[in-house]
Design an enzyme around this catalytic site. Structure first.
Site, PDB file in Angstrom:
ATOM      1  N   LYS A 100       0.196   7.932  12.790  1.00  0.00           N
ATOM      2  CA  LYS A 100       1.428   7.701  12.041  1.00  0.00           C
ATOM      3  C   LYS A 100       1.328   8.305  10.645  1.00  0.00           C
ATOM      4  CE  LYS A 100       3.003   4.572   9.382  1.00  0.00           C
ATOM      5  NZ  LYS A 100       3.703   5.503   8.473  1.00  0.00           N
ATOM      6  N   GLY A 152      -5.123   4.987   2.653  1.00  0.00           N
ATOM      7  CA  GLY A 152      -3.973   4.622   1.823  1.00  0.00           C
ATOM      8  C   GLY A 152      -4.370   3.614   0.764  1.00  0.00           C
ATOM      9  N   SER A 153      -3.422   2.760   0.407  1.00  0.00           N
ATOM     10  CA  SER A 153      -3.652   1.841  -0.707  1.00  0.00           C
ATOM     11  C   SER A 153      -4.650   0.749  -0.325  1.00  0.00           C
ATOM     12  CB  SER A 153      -2.335   1.202  -1.135  1.00  0.00           C
ATOM     13  OG  SER A 153      -1.823   0.406  -0.086  1.00  0.00           O
ATOM     14  N   THR A 154      -5.334   0.234  -1.321  1.00  0.00           N
ATOM     15  CA  THR A 154      -6.283  -0.860  -1.100  1.00  0.00           C
ATOM     16  C   THR A 154      -5.545  -2.109  -0.621  1.00  0.00           C
ATOM     17  OG1 THR A 154      -7.817   0.072  -2.678  1.00  0.00           O
ATOM     18  CG2 THR A 154      -8.042  -2.267  -2.261  1.00  0.00           C
ATOM     19  N   GLU A 155      -4.342  -2.301  -1.145  1.00  0.00           N
ATOM     20  CA  GLU A 155      -3.549  -3.476  -0.769  1.00  0.00           C
ATOM     21  C   GLU A 155      -3.299  -3.496   0.749  1.00  0.00           C
ATOM     22  OE1 GLU A 155       0.341  -3.152  -2.385  1.00  0.00           O
ATOM     23  OE2 GLU A 155       0.984  -5.114  -1.639  1.00  0.00           O
ATOM     24  N   GLY A 157      -4.857  -1.662   2.947  1.00  0.00           N
ATOM     25  CA  GLY A 157      -6.177  -1.649   3.586  1.00  0.00           C
ATOM     26  C   GLY A 157      -6.719  -3.058   3.792  1.00  0.00           C
ATOM     27  N   GLU A 174     -10.198   4.055   4.352  1.00  0.00           N
ATOM     28  CA  GLU A 174     -10.429   4.969   3.240  1.00  0.00           C
ATOM     29  C   GLU A 174      -9.404   4.595   2.172  1.00  0.00           C
ATOM     30  OE1 GLU A 174     -12.952   7.082   2.345  1.00  0.00           O
ATOM     31  OE2 GLU A 174     -12.640   7.952   4.324  1.00  0.00           O
ATOM     32  N   CYS A 208      -7.449  10.357  -3.753  1.00  0.00           N
ATOM     33  CA  CYS A 208      -8.181   9.085  -3.770  1.00  0.00           C
ATOM     34  C   CYS A 208      -9.438   9.207  -4.619  1.00  0.00           C
ATOM     35  CB  CYS A 208      -8.505   8.640  -2.350  1.00  0.00           C
ATOM     36  SG  CYS A 208      -9.232   9.931  -1.361  1.00  0.00           S
TER      37      CYS A 208
END
Ligand code: NAI
Ligand code: MG
Length: 411
Positions: A100, A152-155, A157, A174, A208
């Site tokens: 995606k 993508g974002s840590t949130e 993730g 990642e 990143c």
């Protein structure tokens, strides 16, 4: 086929993301090609071991098997390249996948899906599904998916990681970074300034592993900051398809808003704005805002307080925070004082200092006298909140394999 269709893929990437066409041609496309080439060599090197177990008359061996169906979710900063980071090892391991792309940048992944079919990969092996976070969540929740891979974002993730904890799906993440880049007093300062500039402004800061926290020894601090500000001030900001553009827009209105609000927070909390700080005015005329150009000026802050928002949080835009330090031990501790651990860098002429810092810095990649180097054979990933697992090379491949141990009594 990626190579043969490289110009088209580069143009799609530039149209979707806004990045300079030149950048897409020299980085995104060739790196994607390199990734598929590297992993194309792995299938015939995937094998288990015969194990010298202590039981008599027992054959014990391991098989490496594909983990199964993969759900792969990628971001918008390097859509084509991130697609290759996900697809190539999955295919090399014998997995099937549902990929995606980010809602902002679906075109290059869709075209890659077409090329996969044209290349003879059987229908149903590589599936590209477009949609936003809701679609991503459906993929994460789907019972038919065995392994999740996310960049993508840590949130997000953390959310995917907690879901994978419940469902016990295999997982690689990642995530974000706030990577420290350290210039030691014994560095080649010209090279360090040039490299540190690239480290933050490459891809308009939307990387990143951007070198977003720059530590400079107090004696050189003013010189380095003014050299960087000088470069930033001369950088030509513009649309991705304009060949003269050096720094493209950020990806979306939302991302620009996020970056500008960090710049406001920097000002409010007392960081000193040295250069930039606003929506860029492009071409000497009115801002191209109305034409959908989400420009942000290359920005440099200085700060002495490591706890400021701009010094702690990932901004993901062209914003550098430069911070003075005194000693090597002090700077190592301050560099590590972060939730993240994706990358770190050191500029020095001393072998001893280079390797001392390489061992002290808690980051998945450490760059010495360079920044942002990647190779499909060199592990890439994060310590701490920057991720789980590694991509690239053998470790990247292993994330798509299960090990089965077979016990056969022979006598
Ligand atoms: P995001 O993490 O929300 O989006 C990345 C991907 O995840 C997209 O494909 C999105 O559709 C998908 N997604 C979003 N919510 C999801 C969910 N609940 N379940 C499954 N998939 C989901 O990142 P966003 O909002 O575009 O950017 C926010 C910040 O994240 C950036 O400012 C930057 O700091 C960071 N980021 C880091 C990246 C990296 O390379 N490490 C890449 C993109 C963003
Ligand atoms: Mg999001």
């Amino acid at each position: 086929m990626v190579e043969a269709n490289g110009d088209e893929l580069a143009e799609l990437e530039s149209l979707d993301n806004g990045k300079p066409l030149k950048l897409a041609k020299v980085v995104d496309v060739p790196e994607t090609v390199a990734h598929f080439r590297h992993f194309a060599g792995w299938p015939e090197r995937v094998y288990g071991d015969v194990l010298p177990v202590h039981q008599d008359g027992m054959l014990c061996y391991t098989r490496k098997e594909p983990v199964g169906v993969c759900g792969q979710i990628i971001p918008w900063n390097f859509s084509l390249l991130m697609a290759s980071w996900k697809l190539a090892p999955a295919l090399a391991a014998g997995c099937t996948t549902v990929l995606k792309p980010a809602e902002q940048t679906p075109l290059s992944a869709l075209r890659l899906g077409e090329l996969a079919l044209e290349a003879g990969i059987p229908p149903g092996v590589v599936n590209v599904v477009t949609g936003d976070g809701e679609t991503g969540a459906a993929l994460v929740d789907h019972e038919g998916v065995d392994k999740l891979a996310f960049t993508g974002s840590t949130e997000v993730g953390r959310e995917i990681g907690s879901k994978a904890g419940r469902s016990l799906k295999r997982l690689t993440l990642e995530l974000g970074g706030k990577s420290p880049n350290i210039i030691l007093p014994d560095a080649d300062l010209d090279a360090a300034v040039k490299g540190s500039f690239q480290a933050i402004y490459f891809n308009t800061g939307q990387a990143c592993n951007a070198g977003s926290r720059l530590f400079v020894q107090r004696d050189q601090f003013d010189d380095v900051v003014s050299a960087l500000a000088d470069r930033a001030g001369k950088t030509r900001v513009g649309p991705g398809l304009d060949p003269a553009t050096q720094l493209g827009p950020v990806v979306s209105a939302e991302q620009r808003q996020r970056v500008l609000s960090y710049i406001d927070a920097g000002r409010d909390q007392g960081a000193e704005l040295v250069v930039g700080g606003g929506s860029a005015v492009v071409g000497g005329g009115p801002s191209l805002e109305s034409d959908g150009g989400y420009f942000v000026e290359p920005t440099v802050f200085t700060a002495t307080d490591d706890s400021l928002k701009v010094a702690r949080e990932e901004i993901f835009g062209p914003v550098l925070v430069a911070i003075p330090y005194e000693s090597l031990e002090e700077v190592a501790a301050r560099a590590n004082d972060t939730d993240y651990g994706l990358a770190a860098g050191v500029w020095t002429r001393s072998l001893t200092n280079a390797h001392r810092l390489a061992s002290l810095l808690k980051a998945g990649s450490v760059y010495v006298n360079c920044w942002g180097e990647v190779d499909p054979g060199a592990p890439f990933g994060g310590y701490k909140a920057s991720g789980v697992g590694r991509e690239h090379g053998r470790e990247g491949l292993e994330a798509y394999l299960e090990t089965k141990t077979v016990w056969a009594k022979l006598g």
